[in-house]
Design an enzyme around this catalytic site. Sequence first.
Site, short mmCIF file in Angstrom:
data_model
loop_
_atom_site.label_atom_id
_atom_site.label_comp_id
_atom_site.label_asym_id
_atom_site.label_seq_id
_atom_site.Cartn_x
_atom_site.Cartn_y
_atom_site.Cartn_z
N SER A 1 0.84 -1.20 0.00
CA SER A 1 0.00 0.00 0.00
C SER A 1 0.87 1.25 0.00
O SER A 1 2.07 1.17 0.24
CB SER A 1 -0.88 0.00 1.25
N LYS A 2 0.23 2.39 -0.23
CA LYS A 2 1.02 3.62 -0.27
C LYS A 2 1.63 3.92 1.10
O LYS A 2 2.67 4.54 1.19
CB LYS A 2 0.22 4.78 -0.83
N ARG A 3 0.97 3.46 2.14
CA ARG A 3 1.50 3.71 3.49
C ARG A 3 2.79 2.90 3.75
O ARG A 3 3.64 3.33 4.50
CB ARG A 3 0.47 3.37 4.57
N ASP A 4 2.89 1.71 3.12
CA ASP A 4 4.11 0.91 3.30
C ASP A 4 5.32 1.69 2.81
O ASP A 4 6.38 1.65 3.42
CB ASP A 4 4.04 -0.40 2.49
#
Length: 506
Positions: A261-264
């Site tokens: 995900s973009k948060r990773d």
Amino acid sequence: MSEVRVRFAPSPTGPLHIGGVRTALYNYLFAKKHQGKMILRIEDTDQARFVEGAEEYIKESLEWCGINFDEGVDNKGEFGPYKQSDRKELYIKYAQDLIESRWAYYAFDSSEKLNKLREEAEKQKQVFTYNAETRKSLNNSLCLSNEETQAKIEAGDAYVIRFKMPEDKEVIFTDAIRGEVKVNASRLDDKILFKSDGMPTYHLANIVDDHFMEISHVIRGEEWLPSAPLHVLLYRAFKWKEPVFAHLPIILKPVGKGKLSKRDGDKMGFPVFPMSWKDPKSNEVFAGYKESGYFPDAFINMLALLGWNPGTEQEIFSMDELIAAFDLDRVGRSGAKFDPDKTKWFNQQYMQQKRAEDLLTDFNPILIKNGIALHNDQTTIEIIDLVKERCVFVSDIWEQSHFFFQTPDSYNPKVVKKRWKENTPKYIADIKMLLEQSPKWEAVVMHDIVGDYIQQNELGFGAIMNALRLVIVGDGKGPDLFKIIELIGKEEAMKRFDLGLKSIQK
Ligand code: GLU
């Protein structure tokens, strides 16, 4: 195989995640391999999720990656328009055709009513689904007479058109990657095909467009696999030829489980977007591969191998080699784990392959930023060639070579302590004098002069060379020292000798 026509069909709801880039890439490789056509279709039917700038971002990113289209929003093509909002008029007709053939029906249920049903179901730890069971007691044309339905439509009552999912029917189709896929239709709901705002949903528009654009292969992410049975049924309801489906494995987090995900990316310090993206609402900026210094060909090479394997040990592939080697048969079913270190490794490999001349365009602005006046490209090219083996990114070149451009303003105290002995200044002064008289300002010649001096005076080669490096570089590192001395030039070298002799204190 009849003509291969594939499409990449992003929705402009935000930036393109690297998973999306990989989908575009596999479509592109497949099209090129089979001398087919690659189409860019913008699926913008969900107006509520439209994000300003997303379409431009998607196009620019793919261009940076070297993924080109034969037909699409900005290209010519006989199957356009290629943006769904420009094809609006088309879809209602097909939704109505399905009503006539009894594959779809009008539903007048208000969103308040449906929300209430959802809440009630939730209270009983259940999920409300609009399906064969519930549709019987809801407000739709299956429960109303034709006259009642007609009257409602004429009165302007809001309606949607839903697909009438068959009861207890096995939907079977073949996926080029997963083989036979079998789902019982009673597990699926009556999806909305046409919305009350006069727009089709993704499901209807996607099928109508794929049909009329004569798409032969639908290659897309695994997240669409649950929708595929509905899509297959839609083709069958329209009596249209189904394309070949291929659902690509998801890209997993570096730790293994779960979708990347973009948060990773934020958490682990690597980009998940091809180019940096500024969220127009929150103004939050997400890093991109382009701005982080990755070469597009290295990035593409890495992505190609994330889910596909060539069946050989080969890891470095140009786009043409990928086109020649790629096939859907070698795309795996299980998720592909993203590896940020391997991504850097690819960049480093590409760095070694690049000609220094070509790196200059990106390196010159870094020199300027560091206050270095550009004067001699040839010298800079030689410098790049000397240090690039230690570099992953063009920005590393500066880190590895700044001493070519800048006179040392300090001397690494650890190196001073270890290398600057009682007699060192005398030796360095001797070497300075010898080099000043060198008949040629060339590395090999100066190497021999210093070598002879060390031998004649029975000194340790390492000790003298390290002290000399300290004077010239200010530190104990760097490529071949005589090459450095040659490239900085006589005047600068003499200046550094004087400065070192004056400043380095034991
Ligand atoms: N618009 C869909 C998306 O954004 C396309 C899915 C498909 O390829 O069918 O992913």
